[in-house]
Every structure is written in C-alpha cells, then in structure tokens.
Design a protein around this motif. Structure first.
Motif, mmCIF file in Angstrom:
data_model
loop_
_atom_site.group_PDB
_atom_site.id
_atom_site.type_symbol
_atom_site.label_atom_id
_atom_site.label_comp_id
_atom_site.label_asym_id
_atom_site.label_seq_id
_atom_site.Cartn_x
_atom_site.Cartn_y
_atom_site.Cartn_z
ATOM 1 N N ARG A 132 126.997 55.576 0.484
ATOM 2 C CA ARG A 132 127.073 54.456 -0.189
ATOM 3 C C ARG A 132 127.457 54.706 -1.825
ATOM 4 O O ARG A 132 127.229 55.818 -2.351
ATOM 5 C CB ARG A 132 125.384 54.356 -0.635
ATOM 6 C CG ARG A 132 125.207 52.982 -0.862
ATOM 7 C CD ARG A 132 123.722 52.333 -0.794
ATOM 8 N NE ARG A 132 123.418 52.137 0.637
ATOM 9 C CZ ARG A 132 123.701 51.242 1.320
ATOM 10 N NH1 ARG A 132 124.304 50.175 0.795
ATOM 11 N NH2 ARG A 132 123.493 51.212 2.675
ATOM 12 N N LYS A 136 127.685 49.172 -2.208
ATOM 13 C CA LYS A 136 128.560 49.113 -1.007
ATOM 14 C C LYS A 136 128.651 50.362 -0.050
ATOM 15 O O LYS A 136 128.519 51.480 -0.784
ATOM 16 C CB LYS A 136 130.003 48.553 -1.325
ATOM 17 C CG LYS A 136 129.757 47.135 -1.988
ATOM 18 C CD LYS A 136 131.323 46.785 -2.231
ATOM 19 C CE LYS A 136 131.238 45.266 -2.825
ATOM 20 N NZ LYS A 136 132.690 45.032 -3.409
ATOM 21 N N ARG A 137 128.659 50.212 0.937
ATOM 22 C CA ARG A 137 129.052 51.158 1.958
ATOM 23 C C ARG A 137 130.350 51.839 2.217
ATOM 24 O O ARG A 137 131.292 50.772 2.134
ATOM 25 C CB ARG A 137 128.431 51.108 3.399
ATOM 26 C CG ARG A 137 126.874 50.620 3.176
ATOM 27 C CD ARG A 137 126.140 50.688 4.509
ATOM 28 N NE ARG A 137 127.020 49.728 5.346
ATOM 29 C CZ ARG A 137 126.799 49.584 6.656
ATOM 30 N NH1 ARG A 137 125.970 50.205 7.349
ATOM 31 N NH2 ARG A 137 127.543 48.570 7.403
ATOM 32 N N LYS A 195 140.316 51.433 2.374
ATOM 33 C CA LYS A 195 139.934 51.014 0.941
ATOM 34 C C LYS A 195 140.775 51.935 0.267
ATOM 35 O O LYS A 195 141.153 51.734 -0.808
ATOM 36 C CB LYS A 195 138.389 51.473 0.566
ATOM 37 C CG LYS A 195 137.659 50.446 1.272
ATOM 38 C CD LYS A 195 137.735 48.799 0.731
ATOM 39 C CE LYS A 195 137.369 48.593 -0.433
ATOM 40 N NZ LYS A 195 137.420 47.301 -0.916
ATOM 41 N N ASP A 197 136.070 50.683 5.011
ATOM 42 C CA ASP A 197 134.940 49.805 4.821
ATOM 43 C C ASP A 197 134.310 49.274 6.051
ATOM 44 O O ASP A 197 135.010 48.436 6.769
ATOM 45 C CB ASP A 197 135.455 48.514 3.955
ATOM 46 C CG ASP A 197 134.451 47.546 3.617
ATOM 47 O OD1 ASP A 197 133.274 47.821 4.157
ATOM 48 O OD2 ASP A 197 134.735 46.688 2.837
ATOM 49 N N PRO A 198 132.946 49.688 6.234
ATOM 50 C CA PRO A 198 132.405 49.359 7.571
ATOM 51 C C PRO A 198 132.125 47.952 7.606
ATOM 52 O O PRO A 198 131.656 47.508 8.738
ATOM 53 C CB PRO A 198 131.165 50.311 7.784
ATOM 54 C CG PRO A 198 131.046 50.607 6.245
ATOM 55 C CD PRO A 198 132.149 50.620 5.508
ATOM 56 N N ASP A 199 131.823 47.320 6.568
ATOM 57 C CA ASP A 199 131.546 46.000 6.463
ATOM 58 C C ASP A 199 132.558 44.899 6.707
ATOM 59 O O ASP A 199 132.425 43.896 6.599
ATOM 60 C CB ASP A 199 130.704 45.780 5.462
ATOM 61 C CG ASP A 199 129.404 46.644 5.062
ATOM 62 O OD1 ASP A 199 128.806 46.778 6.251
ATOM 63 O OD2 ASP A 199 129.329 46.898 4.348
ATOM 64 N N HIS A 200 133.866 45.587 6.634
ATOM 65 C CA HIS A 200 135.000 44.668 6.907
ATOM 66 C C HIS A 200 135.893 45.324 7.836
ATOM 67 O O HIS A 200 137.131 45.240 7.700
ATOM 68 C CB HIS A 200 135.839 44.618 5.313
ATOM 69 C CG HIS A 200 134.978 43.636 4.635
ATOM 70 N ND1 HIS A 200 134.004 44.281 3.560
ATOM 71 C CD2 HIS A 200 135.071 42.211 4.142
ATOM 72 C CE1 HIS A 200 133.384 43.194 2.932
ATOM 73 N NE2 HIS A 200 134.110 41.951 3.235
ATOM 74 N N HIS A 201 135.369 45.570 9.014
ATOM 75 C CA HIS A 201 136.059 45.976 10.210
ATOM 76 C C HIS A 201 137.018 47.147 9.888
ATOM 77 O O HIS A 201 138.131 47.515 10.435
ATOM 78 C CB HIS A 201 137.110 45.001 10.731
ATOM 79 C CG HIS A 201 136.308 43.503 11.033
ATOM 80 N ND1 HIS A 201 135.552 43.274 12.133
ATOM 81 C CD2 HIS A 201 136.285 42.539 10.122
ATOM 82 C CE1 HIS A 201 135.042 42.044 12.008
ATOM 83 N NE2 HIS A 201 135.461 41.450 10.955
#
Length: 201
Positions: free
Chosen positions: A15, A20-21, A44, A36-40
């Motif tokens: 984190r 953000k993760r 980054k 970025d696990p929250d954007h497929h």
C-alpha cells in the motif's frame, strides 16, 4: 531452448502512502515492475537492477547474473531484494527509483545473495550462497553485521551439525530472536544441516 528468465519471486501487494495499492513483481533478468491491481494490472513503473556494483572487478571471463530469485522484503515504503549476482538493491515502491545498490562481499567473487530478504525496523537481513549472513542498513545499504555460518557448530541436541549456504530460505525474526536455517544443498556447493538462533548482545 530459451534462457532461464522466469519470474521466481513471489509478488508483493503493498500500500502506497496515498492509500492506493501496488503489486511489485521481480524477475531473474533484473526487471522490477509496479502494477496497479485496481486498473487491470496497468504498469505504473518499470526499472532494472542489472549492471555492475560499485567497485566490481570480476576475474577474466566472470559474469554476474543480474536479477532476483527467491523473495523481497518491504519496509518503510521501500522494497529490498538480494541479487543473484551478489549484493542488494533498494527500490522506492511509489516511484520505482532505485534508492541504492550495494555489494555485500568480495568484489572479485560472484556470490549469489539472492535468498529471501527479511526486514525489521533498522535492518534488512539476507544470506549468501557462501554461508555469510548479513544485516544491512535500510538507509544506505551499509553492512551493520555479518556472520559466517559455513562452519561446524555444537548443538543443543548433540547432533553433529555444519552450516552452509543460503538460497531459497530466508531468516525469521520472532520474540526478539533471529532464526536462520543454514545449508542449502540442491544447487549450492555449501550444504548444511543447522538451525541457528541469534539474540541481541
């Protein structure tokens, strides 16, 4: 047959300071990626830790493998990895920039320090294939302490024991003690059979 360039290191889910993760992935060729696990799994940042260590003077024909093998450690916003070609690297997980890279042994010898790193506040632990165990400063990679485990030991259960190399096994810290299994025999020239317990002086 292609080169042995797989991804043996377990990914780390971390984190960032902004909440953000990020998934940090490291590879044998030396690439480290922040995904970025929250954007497929969008990339980054990406960087590579390969290249010579400060003061490197390998013997004629010597070669350092560049990357990571078994595992890293996260502490204070930084990812720490021991390297297959020797030494350790520290990477800022928010930016992907290398904070430092340091040699841990004799610069004329290529010794893998790629055992899993273990982090506690104030020290990062990593073991070498030659049996040396190191604690380094998270601030700058300077060696704080080292211990050669490649030797015989008197044991509490009286079983003959000899330390050896570190490879797939890291150290564990619990209850104010550091525990190290010394002696990796699968690919190491330094097999062994000892569990060592260290306490603060």
């Amino acid at each position: 047959e292609g080169p042995d360039w797989d991804i043996p290191v377990s990914p780390a889910l971390v984190r960032l300071p902004d909440g953000k993760r990020l998934i940090v992935v490291a590879t044998k060729p030396g690439d480290v990626l922040g995904l970025d696990p929250d954007h497929h799994g969008a990339v980054k940042w990406r960087m590579n830790v390969s290249g010579p260590l400060a003061g490197d003077t390998l013997p004629s024909g010597g070669k350092r493998l560049p990357g990571m093998m078994w595992g890293g450690a996260v502490e204070g916003g930084t990812m720490y990895y021991g390297l297959t070609g020797g030494g350790m690297a520290a990477i800022d997980i928010a930016t992907g920039h290398m904070r430092w890279k340091t040699n841990l042994g004799e610069s004329a010898q290529s010794v893998s320090d790629a055992s899993p790193a273990t982090a506690i506040p104030g020290a990062i632990f990593v073991g070498g294939a030659d049996g040396k165990l190191f604690a380094v400063s998270p601030a700058d990679g300077q060696i704080l302490w080292q211990y050669n485990t490649d030797r015989g030991f008197d044991t509490v259960n009286k079983v003959p024991a000899h330390g050896g190399g570190f490879s797939s096994q890291g150290v564990a810290v619990a209850g104010g003690m550091l525990f190290a299994g010394s002696g990796y025999s699968v690919t190491s020239a330094h097999p062994g059979n000892v569990l060592l317990a260290f306490a603060p002086e």
